[in-house]
Design a protein around this motif. Structure first.
Motif, PDB file in Angstrom:
ATOM      1  N   VAL A  52       0.826  -1.214   0.000  1.00 23.63           N
ATOM      2  CA  VAL A  52       0.000   0.000   0.000  1.00 23.63           C
ATOM      3  C   VAL A  52       0.863   1.269   0.000  1.00 23.63           C
ATOM      4  N   LEU A  71      -8.420   1.097  -5.976  1.00 25.24           N
ATOM      5  CA  LEU A  71      -7.752   0.210  -5.024  1.00 25.24           C
ATOM      6  C   LEU A  71      -8.763  -0.780  -4.439  1.00 25.24           C
ATOM      7  N   LEU A  90      -2.422  -6.188   2.395  1.00 24.49           N
ATOM      8  CA  LEU A  90      -2.013  -4.852   1.920  1.00 24.49           C
ATOM      9  C   LEU A  90      -0.984  -4.185   2.821  1.00 24.49           C
TER      10      LEU A  90
END
Ligand SMILES: Nc1ncnc2c1ncn2[C@@H]1O[C@H](COP(=O)(O)OP(=O)(O)OP(=O)(O)O)[C@@H](O)[C@H]1O
Length: 323
Positions: free
Chosen positions: A116, A137, A150
């Motif tokens: 991320v 996303l 993530l």
């Protein structure tokens, strides 16, 4: 105007010819000698927006070179290559914003950071607004079911998870054209299928044009509607997988018959075979999977249809075009 267009695209590398020995080394320093290596010759094809095209060819055929030309990493003649109406240039920000490139052997994710964090960096580089970024996303992470990884440093993830995150990273800026070079290397079959489904979905939902290089036949069969076959530096075939299977003279395969009755006649689509009493193996000219029986009474008949891999194996071995 074609979306992707190559017009007699030709490319050769220039290689420094290094001589052995001190004296020759000194001479090389002042008078460098080069030789050229022709990689692409008269490569001509067009691709429409929204198509899913697979590029196939043996090792060293020039596939990566073609991708480097298409992305502007290598330079070609202006007229020989147009991508989305422009000549590719890797310094052209507007051009780069419209394409996404994923190389199976190169990663853009930072190994020590969670994916991320790299995503946020990419968002800034490409100036993606916050709501668009969040929506993309969320969509992609949900499609792959990767919510839980993530925030985990990339080095702690499995290869399959990393590869899927790599694809998400490639798509976050919303490219119209996605170029993939060996994206599923090392992935297990479950992850590969998820990956294929993902690619087909984004093509369907967002009209993303897909240009895929892969040595994995299941990638090609699951994603590409059309294949380009690069052999000897030239496009030797352009069409669907089915067309390739039908066009190429397929390797002859024996039919193994058991308990063949006297003079049993088997009809194939294009020809008839008369099987002699003692014969249990015949070599038909045109064997395919649609064989029917005129005189039944065969206990067992097994017809093997060559796979795409078989066809490519024979083509790559002889390095010639379909006949
Ligand atoms: N920078 C370079 N300088 C000189 N020759 C090169 C260079 N890059 C590639 N080549 C040569 O050009 C040919 C085509 O290479 P390329 O990497 O495009 O093939 P490929 O089809 O992608 O192969 P693979 O399937 O193995 O990845 C090869 O013979 C390679 O050795």
């Amino acid at each position: 105007m074609a979306y992707i267009e190559t017009n007699h695209l030709t490319y050769q590398y220039r290689l420094f010819e290094k001589q052995l020995g001190f004296k020759n080394g000194l001479r090389d320093f002042f008078h460098r000698r080069y030789q050229t290596k022709q990689v692409l010759t008269d490569v001509t094809f067009t691709i429409k927006q929204g198509e899913k095209v697979g590029l196939l060819g043996p090792n060293g055929a020039g596939k990566s070179t073609l991708i480097k030309l298409m992305t502007g990493i290598l330079q070609s003649d202006q007229q020989a290559l147009r991508i989305m109406g422009v000549h590719p240039d890797h310094n052209d920000y507007h051009f780069l914003r419209r394409i996404g490139v994923m190389m199976g052997q190169k990663s853009q994710l930072n190994w020590d950071l969670p994916a991320v964090d790299t995503f946020k960096l990419l968002r800034s580089i490409y100036w993606v607004d916050s709501s668009t970024y969040q929506a993309r996303l969320h969509k992609y992470v949900t499609m792959f079911g990767l919510q839980s990884v993530l925030d985990v440093p990339v080095r702690k993830l499995s290869l399959g998870e990393r590869t899927k995150l790599e694809l998400i990273a490639t798509l976050l800026h919303g490219p119209e054209l996605l170029i993939l070079d060996e994206p599923t290397l090392g992935m297990d079959i479950v992850s590969q299928r998820e990956f294929h489904a993902f690619l087909n979905q984004i093509n369907q939902d967002d009209g993303v044009t897909i240009f895929l290089i892969s040595h994995q036949m299941n990638d090609i069969e699951a994603v590409a509607e059309r294949i380009l076959l690069l052999l000897d530096g030239q496009i030797q075939f352009d069409g669907s997988v089915t067309k390739l299977m039908n066009t190429v003279k397929q390797p002859e395969r024996p039919l193994t018959l058991t308990n063949v009755p006297t003079h049993a006649i088997i009809a194939t689509k294009d020809a008839q075979l008369t099987v002699k009493p003692e014969q249990t193996v015949v070599h038909p000219q045109t064997a395919d999977s649609t064989i029917t029986f005129k005189t039944a009474a065969l206990d067992q008949l097994h017809v093997e249809t060559p796979s795409l891999e078989d066809i490519l194996y024979s083509l790559f071995r002889k390095q010639g075009g379909p006949q």
